[in-house]
Design an enzyme around this catalytic site. Structure first.
Site, PDB file in Angstrom:
ATOM      1  N   PRO A 182      61.503 -28.611  49.224  1.00 35.46           N
ATOM      2  CA  PRO A 182      60.113 -29.073  49.350  1.00 35.46           C
ATOM      3  C   PRO A 182      59.545 -29.044  50.765  1.00 35.46           C
ATOM      4  O   PRO A 182      58.426 -29.519  50.990  1.00 35.46           O
ATOM      5  CB  PRO A 182      60.209 -30.528  48.847  1.00 35.46           C
ATOM      6  CG  PRO A 182      61.577 -30.957  49.261  1.00 35.46           C
ATOM      7  CD  PRO A 182      62.447 -29.736  49.058  1.00 35.46           C
ATOM      8  N   CYS A 183      60.276 -28.458  51.711  1.00 36.33           N
ATOM      9  CA  CYS A 183      59.826 -28.523  53.103  1.00 36.33           C
ATOM     10  C   CYS A 183      58.477 -27.841  53.330  1.00 36.33           C
ATOM     11  O   CYS A 183      57.777 -28.157  54.293  1.00 36.33           O
ATOM     12  CB  CYS A 183      60.889 -27.931  54.025  1.00 36.33           C
ATOM     13  SG  CYS A 183      61.349 -26.227  53.663  1.00 36.33           S
TER      14      CYS A 183
END
Length: 233
Positions: A182-183
């Site tokens: 999810p970065c």
């Protein structure tokens, strides 16, 4: 109703962002509201999503899909979406050699995807975990998974500086799962939310996010989700 609640929170965040104190993230309460509305539409169109709760505290959205590894059968046969359908297809056709060969072809060419949508407290965004296995239960390796991804999406994933597609322990189940890290979620969701804000449109964060990341790992989101989203504004 869910889309309105979720967007009202985004509106507050966009005001803070103008002051340079906050970005476009998703709080956990809004995540659950977005999931609720998403699941309501899934039930309406029989899209196969469900909510799985663990110990009455944590939970996630779940969907399982059978997807062809190679297209060697007529397209209509690949519309089956669960093991029961495939088993029925095989059982009904095993009386002659040609049908038996067809059944074997199905077993060899189809793989099972199980998708989980969870909330990441660390990144304050949704996160997609999934497994990929053959019908006999063998999990595909990360290398095998990369080989199933369309070249266009593979190029896009490899352009990012971190391991966007990786393997980690499922935070609830404690089992190894693949995941789309999810970065970068806030990064690609920001302009979408900014545009919706400028156009005064309410959107369901989960619908928009999953429509972007899902196709990278063969998870399609029917257009009716977006149409229902637009109708609620």
């Amino acid at each position: 109703m869910m889309a309105e609640v979720a967007w009202s929170r985004r509106g507050k965040m966009s005001h803070k962002e103008e002051l340079g104190t906050c970005s476009f993230y998703l709080d956990e309460e809004s995540f659950h509201i977005c999931c609720q509305v998403f699941l309501q539409h899934s039930n309406m169109i029989s899209d196969g999503w469900s909510w799985t709760e663990v110990k009455g505290v944590e939970g996630y959205m779940k969907k399982t899909v059978l997807i062809p590894r190679r297209c060697s059968l007529p397209n209509q046969l690949w519309q089956q979406k669960n093991d029961e359908d495939i088993d029925s297809l095989i059982e009904d056709q095993v009386d002659d050699d040609a049908s038996t060969a067809c059944a074997v072809c199905v077993m060899q060419d189809v793989i099972l995807y199980e998708y989980h949508v969870l909330y990441s407290s660390s990144y304050q965004v949704p996160i997609l975990f999934f497994t990929v296995s053959t019908l006999d239960g063998r999990l595909l390796s990360l290398e095998e998974l990369w080989n199933t991804i369309h070249p266009a999406y593979k190029k896009q994933l490899l352009q990012w500086p971190w391991d966007t597609l990786t393997q980690q322990e499922h935070p609830i189940l404690g089992q190894p799962f693949f995941m789309l890290h999810p970065c970068h979620t806030e990064e690609f969701m920001r302009p979408v939310l900014q545009m919706a804000n400028a156009e005064k449109r309410r959107i369901n964060y989960i619908v928009t996010w999953l429509s972007i990341v899902g196709p990278m790992v063969k998870l399609e989101v029917p257009i009716s989700y977006c149409m229902a989203e637009a109708a609620s504004t």
